[in-house]
Design an enzyme around this catalytic site. Structure first.
Site, PDB file in Angstrom:
ATOM      1  CB  SER A 110      -0.968  -0.036   1.194  1.00  0.00           C
ATOM      2  OG  SER A 110      -1.994   0.914   1.045  1.00  0.00           O
ATOM      3  CG  ASP A 153      -7.322  -3.357  -2.225  1.00  0.00           C
ATOM      4  OD1 ASP A 153      -7.943  -2.501  -1.575  1.00  0.00           O
ATOM      5  OD2 ASP A 153      -6.086  -3.484  -2.187  1.00  0.00           O
ATOM      6  CG  HIS A 186      -5.507  -2.757   1.053  1.00  0.00           C
ATOM      7  ND1 HIS A 186      -4.968  -2.443  -0.172  1.00  0.00           N
ATOM      8  CD2 HIS A 186      -4.859  -1.955   1.954  1.00  0.00           C
ATOM      9  CE1 HIS A 186      -4.051  -1.495  -0.031  1.00  0.00           C
ATOM     10  NE2 HIS A 186      -3.952  -1.193   1.252  1.00  0.00           N
TER      11      HIS A 186
END
Length: 316
Positions: free
Chosen positions: A183, A260, A294
Protein backbone atom coordinates in the site's frame (compact mmCIF):
# COMPACT_ATOMS: atom_id res chain seq x y z
CA UNK A 1 3.39 -14.18 25.51
CA UNK A 2 6.77 -15.87 25.80
CA UNK A 3 9.54 -13.79 27.29
CA UNK A 4 12.06 -12.48 24.76
CA UNK A 5 15.10 -14.69 24.38
CA UNK A 6 17.88 -12.66 25.87
CA UNK A 7 18.04 -8.90 25.91
CA UNK A 8 20.14 -5.80 26.15
CA UNK A 9 21.44 -6.92 29.50
CA UNK A 10 22.34 -10.38 30.78
CA UNK A 11 23.47 -13.22 28.57
CA UNK A 12 24.76 -12.86 25.06
CA UNK A 13 22.26 -13.57 22.28
CA UNK A 14 23.11 -14.84 18.81
CA UNK A 15 22.44 -13.10 15.53
CA UNK A 16 22.80 -9.45 16.28
CA UNK A 17 21.33 -9.23 19.77
CA UNK A 18 22.60 -6.11 21.49
CA UNK A 19 26.17 -6.58 20.20
CA UNK A 20 28.94 -5.44 22.50
CA UNK A 21 31.64 -3.01 21.38
CA UNK A 22 34.20 -5.82 21.56
CA UNK A 23 32.45 -8.37 19.39
CA UNK A 24 29.24 -9.00 17.49
CA UNK A 25 28.10 -11.93 15.33
CA UNK A 26 29.40 -10.05 12.30
CA UNK A 27 32.80 -9.43 13.89
CA UNK A 28 34.31 -6.42 15.66
CA UNK A 29 32.34 -3.18 15.56
CA UNK A 30 33.15 0.33 16.69
CA UNK A 31 31.46 1.19 19.95
CA UNK A 32 29.73 4.27 18.51
CA UNK A 33 27.88 2.04 16.08
CA UNK A 34 27.04 -0.86 18.33
CA UNK A 35 25.88 1.22 21.27
CA UNK A 36 23.34 2.95 19.01
CA UNK A 37 20.98 -0.04 19.19
CA UNK A 38 18.80 -1.18 22.07
CA UNK A 39 17.23 -4.61 21.73
CA UNK A 40 13.49 -4.63 22.45
CA UNK A 41 12.70 -8.29 21.78
CA UNK A 42 14.16 -11.50 20.38
CA UNK A 43 12.31 -14.68 19.41
CA UNK A 44 13.71 -17.79 17.77
CA UNK A 45 11.90 -18.51 14.53
CA UNK A 46 12.72 -21.16 11.90
CA UNK A 47 16.18 -21.57 13.43
CA UNK A 48 16.85 -17.86 13.01
CA UNK A 49 15.77 -14.94 15.16
CA UNK A 50 13.03 -12.33 14.80
CA UNK A 51 14.21 -9.27 16.68
CA UNK A 52 13.12 -5.70 17.30
CA UNK A 53 15.56 -2.89 18.02
CA UNK A 54 15.21 0.76 18.98
CA UNK A 55 17.61 3.56 18.11
CA UNK A 56 17.90 7.33 18.08
CA UNK A 57 17.42 8.52 14.51
CA UNK A 58 19.50 11.48 13.43
CA UNK A 59 17.38 11.92 10.29
CA UNK A 60 14.00 11.86 12.06
CA UNK A 61 15.18 13.29 15.39
CA UNK A 62 13.25 10.77 17.48
CA UNK A 63 13.49 7.21 18.69
CA UNK A 64 12.64 4.65 16.02
CA UNK A 65 12.05 0.91 16.08
CA UNK A 66 12.63 -1.67 13.38
CA UNK A 67 12.07 -5.39 13.10
CA UNK A 68 14.85 -7.56 11.71
CA UNK A 69 14.78 -11.23 10.87
CA UNK A 70 18.19 -12.91 10.95
CA UNK A 71 18.19 -16.29 9.16
CA UNK A 72 20.31 -19.22 10.37
CA UNK A 73 22.88 -18.42 7.69
CA UNK A 74 23.63 -15.11 9.43
CA UNK A 75 25.39 -17.07 12.19
CA UNK A 76 28.18 -18.06 9.82
CA UNK A 77 28.29 -15.56 6.98
CA UNK A 78 27.07 -12.35 5.42
CA UNK A 79 23.55 -12.27 3.98
CA UNK A 80 21.69 -10.03 1.54
CA UNK A 81 19.09 -7.65 2.98
CA UNK A 82 15.46 -7.25 1.95
CA UNK A 83 13.68 -4.11 3.22
CA UNK A 84 9.92 -4.15 3.79
CA UNK A 85 7.90 -0.91 3.94
CA UNK A 86 4.50 -1.10 5.61
CA UNK A 87 1.30 0.80 4.91
CA UNK A 88 -0.85 3.42 6.61
CA UNK A 89 -1.33 3.09 10.39
CA UNK A 90 1.27 0.29 10.66
CA UNK A 91 4.28 0.00 12.93
CA UNK A 92 7.21 -2.39 12.64
CA UNK A 93 5.01 -5.05 14.23
CA UNK A 94 2.40 -5.62 11.52
CA UNK A 95 4.64 -7.31 8.99
CA UNK A 96 6.73 -9.36 11.39
CA UNK A 97 3.69 -10.80 13.19
CA UNK A 98 1.17 -11.19 10.34
CA UNK A 99 2.93 -11.82 7.03
CA UNK A 100 4.51 -15.21 7.76
CA UNK A 101 7.63 -14.49 5.73
CA UNK A 102 10.21 -15.92 8.14
CA UNK A 103 10.28 -19.51 6.87
CA UNK A 104 10.97 -18.46 3.28
CA UNK A 105 13.53 -15.90 4.45
CA UNK A 106 15.29 -18.62 6.45
CA UNK A 107 15.33 -20.99 3.48
CA UNK A 108 16.77 -18.37 1.13
CA UNK A 109 19.19 -16.88 3.65
CA UNK A 110 17.76 -13.37 3.59
CA UNK A 111 17.91 -10.77 6.35
CA UNK A 112 14.57 -8.95 6.32
CA UNK A 113 14.23 -5.46 7.86
CA UNK A 114 10.85 -3.88 8.63
CA UNK A 115 11.01 -0.28 9.87
CA UNK A 116 8.23 1.85 11.30
CA UNK A 117 6.14 4.01 8.94
CA UNK A 118 6.72 7.45 10.42
CA UNK A 119 8.43 9.37 13.20
CA UNK A 120 6.81 8.90 16.61
CA UNK A 121 6.16 11.25 19.51
CA UNK A 122 7.53 14.40 17.93
CA UNK A 123 4.85 16.58 19.56
CA UNK A 124 3.91 18.20 16.29
CA UNK A 125 0.50 19.84 16.37
CA UNK A 126 -1.93 17.75 14.31
CA UNK A 127 0.30 14.67 13.98
CA UNK A 128 -2.34 12.39 15.54
CA UNK A 129 -5.49 13.96 14.13
CA UNK A 130 -6.04 11.57 11.20
CA UNK A 131 -5.03 8.04 10.28
CA UNK A 132 -3.82 8.90 6.77
CA UNK A 133 -1.52 11.81 7.62
CA UNK A 134 1.06 12.35 10.33
CA UNK A 135 1.80 9.52 12.76
CA UNK A 136 1.81 6.17 10.94
CA UNK A 137 1.61 7.90 7.57
CA UNK A 138 5.05 9.22 6.66
CA UNK A 139 4.52 8.34 2.97
CA UNK A 140 8.28 7.81 2.54
CA UNK A 141 8.94 11.40 1.50
CA UNK A 142 11.24 14.12 2.82
CA UNK A 143 8.86 16.87 3.94
CA UNK A 144 9.65 20.44 2.95
CA UNK A 145 6.79 22.19 4.76
CA UNK A 146 6.49 23.35 8.34
CA UNK A 147 5.94 21.85 10.85
CA UNK A 148 6.81 18.50 9.23
CA UNK A 149 10.16 19.10 7.56
CA UNK A 150 12.30 18.68 10.69
CA UNK A 151 11.12 15.14 11.51
CA UNK A 152 9.23 13.73 8.54
CA UNK A 153 12.17 12.61 6.42
CA UNK A 154 11.27 8.96 5.88
CA UNK A 155 12.71 8.88 2.37
CA UNK A 156 16.23 9.72 3.56
CA UNK A 157 15.80 7.50 6.61
CA UNK A 158 15.00 4.44 4.47
CA UNK A 159 17.47 5.29 1.72
CA UNK A 160 20.51 6.21 3.81
CA UNK A 161 20.34 6.13 7.60
CA UNK A 162 18.67 2.75 8.16
CA UNK A 163 20.85 0.75 5.71
CA UNK A 164 23.98 2.33 7.20
CA UNK A 165 22.83 1.31 10.67
CA UNK A 166 21.92 -2.23 9.58
CA UNK A 167 25.18 -2.73 7.72
CA UNK A 168 27.20 -1.51 10.71
CA UNK A 169 25.57 -3.83 13.22
CA UNK A 170 24.58 -7.02 11.40
CA UNK A 171 26.25 -9.56 9.08
CA UNK A 172 25.04 -8.05 5.82
CA UNK A 173 26.36 -7.88 2.29
CA UNK A 174 25.83 -4.17 1.50
CA UNK A 175 26.05 -4.84 -2.23
CA UNK A 176 23.00 -7.11 -2.19
CA UNK A 177 19.87 -5.20 -1.19
CA UNK A 178 16.25 -5.27 -2.37
CA UNK A 179 13.00 -3.62 -1.31
CA UNK A 180 9.26 -4.36 -1.19
CA UNK A 181 6.15 -3.11 0.59
CA UNK A 182 2.39 -2.82 0.90
CA UNK A 183 0.00 0.00 0.00
CA UNK A 184 1.72 3.23 1.15
CA UNK A 185 4.81 1.03 1.60
CA UNK A 186 4.41 -0.36 -1.91
CA UNK A 187 4.50 3.24 -3.08
CA UNK A 188 7.62 3.73 -0.98
CA UNK A 189 9.35 0.66 -2.40
CA UNK A 190 8.60 1.65 -5.99
CA UNK A 191 9.79 5.24 -5.65
CA UNK A 192 12.97 4.26 -3.81
CA UNK A 193 13.84 1.76 -6.53
CA UNK A 194 12.97 4.16 -9.35
CA UNK A 195 14.76 7.17 -7.82
CA UNK A 196 17.94 5.18 -7.16
CA UNK A 197 18.78 3.05 -10.21
CA UNK A 198 21.09 0.18 -9.31
CA UNK A 199 20.74 0.58 -5.55
CA UNK A 200 18.24 -2.26 -5.20
CA UNK A 201 18.59 -5.60 -6.97
CA UNK A 202 14.81 -6.04 -7.22
CA UNK A 203 11.52 -4.49 -6.14
CA UNK A 204 8.01 -5.79 -5.52
CA UNK A 205 4.78 -4.56 -3.99
CA UNK A 206 1.41 -5.61 -2.67
CA UNK A 207 -1.44 -3.26 -3.65
CA UNK A 208 0.83 -0.21 -3.98
CA UNK A 209 -0.37 3.37 -4.23
CA UNK A 210 0.92 3.71 -7.78
CA UNK A 211 -0.06 7.25 -8.76
CA UNK A 212 -0.41 9.33 -5.57
CA UNK A 213 -0.67 12.67 -7.34
CA UNK A 214 -4.01 11.40 -8.71
CA UNK A 215 -5.60 9.92 -5.58
CA UNK A 216 -7.02 11.39 -2.37
CA UNK A 217 -4.51 9.72 -0.03
CA UNK A 218 -1.65 11.04 -2.10
CA UNK A 219 -3.01 14.54 -2.56
CA UNK A 220 -3.55 14.90 1.19
CA UNK A 221 -0.12 13.55 2.16
CA UNK A 222 1.96 15.13 -0.58
CA UNK A 223 0.16 18.44 -0.25
CA UNK A 224 0.71 18.46 3.50
CA UNK A 225 4.35 17.41 3.45
CA UNK A 226 5.52 19.07 0.23
CA UNK A 227 3.23 22.09 -0.17
CA UNK A 228 0.61 23.16 -2.69
CA UNK A 229 2.85 23.10 -5.79
CA UNK A 230 1.73 19.81 -7.32
CA UNK A 231 4.72 19.74 -9.67
CA UNK A 232 6.91 18.94 -6.64
CA UNK A 233 4.79 15.88 -5.87
CA UNK A 234 5.91 14.14 -9.06
CA UNK A 235 9.31 13.36 -7.48
CA UNK A 236 7.49 10.85 -5.23
CA UNK A 237 5.07 9.36 -7.75
CA UNK A 238 6.00 5.97 -9.24
CA UNK A 239 3.93 6.50 -12.38
CA UNK A 240 5.75 9.77 -13.07
CA UNK A 241 9.18 8.44 -12.10
CA UNK A 242 9.03 5.40 -14.36
CA UNK A 243 8.58 7.70 -17.37
CA UNK A 244 12.15 8.95 -16.91
CA UNK A 245 13.76 5.78 -15.53
CA UNK A 246 17.11 5.55 -17.35
CA UNK A 247 17.05 1.89 -18.37
CA UNK A 248 15.00 -1.30 -18.22
CA UNK A 249 17.15 -3.20 -15.70
CA UNK A 250 14.47 -3.45 -13.03
CA UNK A 251 12.19 -6.46 -12.74
CA UNK A 252 9.03 -5.40 -10.90
CA UNK A 253 6.47 -7.77 -9.33
CA UNK A 254 3.09 -6.44 -8.17
CA UNK A 255 0.26 -8.40 -6.59
CA UNK A 256 -3.13 -6.71 -6.35
CA UNK A 257 -6.30 -8.11 -4.82
CA UNK A 258 -9.24 -7.79 -7.20
CA UNK A 259 -11.66 -7.28 -4.30
CA UNK A 260 -9.50 -4.63 -2.64
CA UNK A 261 -11.83 -1.86 -1.47
CA UNK A 262 -9.14 0.76 -2.04
CA UNK A 263 -8.66 -0.39 -5.63
CA UNK A 264 -12.31 0.21 -6.39
CA UNK A 265 -12.16 3.53 -4.52
CA UNK A 266 -9.45 4.80 -6.89
CA UNK A 267 -6.69 5.11 -4.31
CA UNK A 268 -4.21 2.66 -5.88
CA UNK A 269 -4.45 3.24 -9.67
CA UNK A 270 -2.18 0.38 -10.83
CA UNK A 271 -3.38 0.67 -14.44
CA UNK A 272 -1.69 4.08 -14.73
CA UNK A 273 1.61 2.61 -13.57
CA UNK A 274 1.37 -0.43 -15.83
CA UNK A 275 0.70 1.79 -18.82
CA UNK A 276 3.73 3.93 -18.04
CA UNK A 277 5.93 0.83 -17.61
CA UNK A 278 4.68 -0.62 -20.90
CA UNK A 279 5.47 2.61 -22.73
CA UNK A 280 9.01 2.66 -21.31
CA UNK A 281 9.48 -1.12 -21.79
CA UNK A 282 10.14 -1.59 -18.07
CA UNK A 283 9.53 -5.28 -17.16
CA UNK A 284 6.62 -5.60 -14.72
CA UNK A 285 4.62 -8.64 -13.68
CA UNK A 286 1.19 -7.53 -12.48
CA UNK A 287 -1.02 -10.20 -10.95
CA UNK A 288 -4.66 -9.38 -10.21
CA UNK A 289 -5.67 -11.91 -7.57
CA UNK A 290 -9.34 -12.93 -7.67
CA UNK A 291 -11.22 -12.56 -4.37
CA UNK A 292 -8.40 -11.01 -2.33
CA UNK A 293 -8.65 -7.73 -0.42
CA UNK A 294 -6.13 -5.24 1.05
CA UNK A 295 -5.39 -7.14 4.27
CA UNK A 296 -2.45 -9.12 5.61
CA UNK A 297 -4.35 -12.32 4.76
CA UNK A 298 -3.71 -11.32 1.14
CA UNK A 299 -0.05 -10.60 1.86
CA UNK A 300 0.47 -13.86 3.75
CA UNK A 301 -0.98 -15.83 0.82
CA UNK A 302 1.58 -14.57 -1.70
CA UNK A 303 4.54 -13.56 0.48
CA UNK A 304 6.56 -16.64 -0.47
CA UNK A 305 6.34 -15.69 -4.15
CA UNK A 306 7.80 -12.29 -3.33
CA UNK A 307 10.60 -13.71 -1.20
CA UNK A 308 11.49 -16.04 -4.11
CA UNK A 309 11.35 -13.11 -6.54
CA UNK A 310 13.93 -11.22 -4.51
CA UNK A 311 16.06 -14.27 -3.69
CA UNK A 312 16.50 -14.85 -7.43
CA UNK A 313 18.38 -11.55 -7.68
CA UNK A 314 19.91 -11.33 -4.21
CA UNK A 315 21.43 -14.81 -4.38
CA UNK A 316 22.48 -14.64 -8.01
Amino acid sequence: MAAPAGGAEGRRCPLGAAPSPARSPAGPRRSSETMALKQVSSNKCFEGFQKVFEHDSTELKCKMKFGIYLPPKAETGKCPVLYWLSGLTCTEQNFITKAGFQQAAAEHGLIVVAPDTSPRGCNIEGEDESWDFGTGAGFYVDATEEPWKTNYRMYSYIKDELPKLINANFPTDPERMSIFGHSMGGHGALILALKNPGKYKSVSAFAPICNPIQCQWGKKALGGYLGSDASKWEAYDATQLVKSYPDSHLDILIDQGKDDQFLSAGQLLPDNFIAACTERKIPVVFRLQQGYDHSYFFIATFINDHIKHHAKYLNA
